[in-house]
Design a protein around this motif. Structure first.
Motif, mmCIF file in Angstrom:
data_model
loop_
_atom_site.group_PDB
_atom_site.id
_atom_site.type_symbol
_atom_site.label_atom_id
_atom_site.label_comp_id
_atom_site.label_asym_id
_atom_site.label_seq_id
_atom_site.Cartn_x
_atom_site.Cartn_y
_atom_site.Cartn_z
ATOM 1 N N GLY A 18 8.699 42.674 9.607
ATOM 2 C CA GLY A 18 8.077 43.843 8.992
ATOM 3 C C GLY A 18 8.881 44.331 7.809
ATOM 4 N N GLY A 19 8.641 45.585 7.432
ATOM 5 C CA GLY A 19 9.347 46.211 6.319
ATOM 6 C C GLY A 19 10.746 46.628 6.739
ATOM 7 N N PRO A 20 11.497 47.255 5.805
ATOM 8 C CA PRO A 20 12.864 47.677 6.121
ATOM 9 C C PRO A 20 12.941 48.567 7.363
ATOM 10 N N GLU A 21 11.867 49.349 7.601
ATOM 11 C CA GLU A 21 11.905 50.290 8.724
ATOM 12 C C GLU A 21 11.927 49.593 10.081
ATOM 13 N N CYS A 22 11.625 48.298 10.109
ATOM 14 C CA CYS A 22 11.630 47.615 11.415
ATOM 15 C C CYS A 22 13.055 47.293 11.879
ATOM 16 N N MET A 23 14.052 47.478 10.988
ATOM 17 C CA MET A 23 15.449 47.205 11.391
ATOM 18 C C MET A 23 16.011 48.416 12.130
ATOM 19 N N GLN A 24 16.548 48.167 13.310
ATOM 20 C CA GLN A 24 17.117 49.241 14.121
ATOM 21 C C GLN A 24 18.544 48.908 14.499
ATOM 22 N N LEU A 25 19.389 49.938 14.473
ATOM 23 C CA LEU A 25 20.783 49.762 14.894
ATOM 24 C C LEU A 25 20.841 50.015 16.392
ATOM 25 N N VAL A 26 21.240 48.986 17.139
ATOM 26 C CA VAL A 26 21.260 49.105 18.604
ATOM 27 C C VAL A 26 22.641 48.686 19.122
ATOM 28 N N GLU A 27 22.878 48.974 20.371
ATOM 29 C CA GLU A 27 24.131 48.580 21.023
ATOM 30 C C GLU A 27 23.860 47.285 21.800
ATOM 31 N N VAL A 28 24.704 46.271 21.572
ATOM 32 C CA VAL A 28 24.495 44.998 22.282
ATOM 33 C C VAL A 28 25.794 44.571 22.971
ATOM 34 N N ALA A 29 25.648 43.808 24.033
ATOM 35 C CA ALA A 29 26.823 43.272 24.734
ATOM 36 C C ALA A 29 27.339 42.054 23.972
#
Ligand SMILES: NC(=O)c1ccc[n+]([C@@H]2O[C@H](COP(=O)([O-])OP(=O)(O)OC[C@H]3O[C@@H](n4cnc5c(N)ncnc54)[C@H](OP(=O)(O)O)[C@@H]3O)[C@@H](O)[C@H]2O)c1
Length: 334
Positions: A18-29
């Protein structure tokens, strides 16, 4: 057996293209490195136009996807079978697998190179994918009649990340690089960085100007990462038996065409290149990286970082890159 870690990292992921807004900062192991892998703590992450293709879905990849193809940092852990790296090494890489938009990651060590002390993390993160690309374009993509000092080549989008490295490296090789760019200011930047001539392709007919600059002869090589918008006119810029190197699609992919077109344009040669064919072995990757490190350490090529964004501003970074607002390299800072 290695113990699971309790390490986590912030990471930029998408669930769907998608567009730039589809990028999300998440916490990953983040786990331990397996055979052939290392764990790297990033000090800087490189931004590349390929990230846009992967985010938008132009290049189709399995989802969910952690974006990013370039980074620099310190090795925190080394898996079995990795001979060239140790814990504590300063490193930089262009990776064939995405995932560099994060603080910490485990990845294949194959393309990870030790960074010379004189080169900063930011420079390392900015230059590996773009600099290794300029390396293979100028040193490995040769026309059949060879490429000698004094020869003309045409390089599109020359004020961008790959472009400004190519301008400087071409000058160091004695090539007369004709740059194109989308504004007069970007053209001036290309000239300041070693281009012999610069053409604003939004206001000028670049094929006519190239013919005039080369006394009607045309150039030996066209390096075209713009794609759809420049493809056809680029063919008109080539000398007979010249080489068309298409290596990107910033304006959209090159449309299908009949091979007879290559005959009509002077029996020209065409190749579609990707860096990732060039860095499939440790030896080849290291040899290319050594060449890049040498030209940067000599001062002949300076890595210009014109945009810096905190990792959590990644959406803005993509918006700026796609809107053609950037020059030189951009980095994300964890
Ligand atoms: N195949 C490979 O091995 C390889 C490796 C690295 C990069 N690449 C390609 O090389 C190109 C440069 O990469 P980069 O990361 O250094 O990016 P960049 O050059 O910093 O940014 C892309 C530039 O493309 C130009 N452009 C022309 N038409 C555009 C459009 N419709 N939309 C957006 N930009 C447009 C813009 O410059 P102007 O405003 O001056 O037109 C823009 O600044 C990209 O196409 C990338 O995919 C290919």
């Amino acid at each position: 057996m290695t113990q699971p870690t309790s390490l986590t990292s912030r990471a930029v992921r998408i669930e769907q293209p998608g567009g730039p807004e589809c990028m999300q900062l998440v916490e990953v192991a983040v786990g331990n490195p397996g055979p052939g892998e290392v764990r790297i703590r990033h000090h800087a992450v490189g931004l590349n136009f390929i990230d846009v293709y992967q985010r938008s879905g132009l290049y189709s990849l399995p989802m969910p996807l952690q974006l990013g193809m370039e980074g620099a940092g310190v090795v925190e852990a080394v898996g079995p079978g990795v001979g060239h790296l140790q814990v504590g090494d300063r490193v930089a890489y262009a990776g064939s697998a995405p995932g560099s938009y994060c603080d910490l990651r485990v990845m294949s060590a194959l393309t990870v190179c030790r960074l010379p002390d004189a080169i900063s993390f930011e420079t390392g993160a900015a230059m590996m994918l773009k600099g290794l690309t300029a390396q293979y374009l100028l040193k490995k993509c040769k026309p059949v009649e060879g490429l000698e000092p004094g020869d003309f080549v045409l390089f599109h989008a020359a004020a961008g990340g790959v472009g400004l490295i190519a301008c400087q490296w071409a000058r160091a090789l004695g090539l007369r690089l004709i740059a194109t760019a989308g504004t007069d200011a970007k053209c001036q930047l290309a000239l300041d960085n070693g281009a012999a001539h610069a053409i604003n392709y939004n206001t000028e007919d670049f094929a006519a100007r190239v013919k005039a600059l080369t006394q009607g002869q045309g150039v030996k090589v066209v390096y075209d990462s713009v794609g759809k918008d420049t493809w056809e006119k680029s063919l008109d810029c080539l000398a007979p038996f010249g080489l068309m190197v298409t290596f990107g699609n910033a304006s959209g992919p090159v449309p299908p065409f009949a091979p007879a077109l290559l005959a009509a344009k002077g029996s020209i040669y065409l190749t579609r290149q990707t860096l990732f064919s060039h860095i499939t072995t440790r030896e080849r990757t290291q040899a290319m990286a050594d060449d890049l490190f040498a030209v940067v350490e000599s001062g002949a090529v300076k890595i210009r970082i014109d945009q810096r964004y905190p990792l959590d501003q990644v959406q803005q970074a993509h918006r700026d890159l796609e809107a053609r607002k950037t020059t030189g390299c951009s980095v994300l800072l964890p």
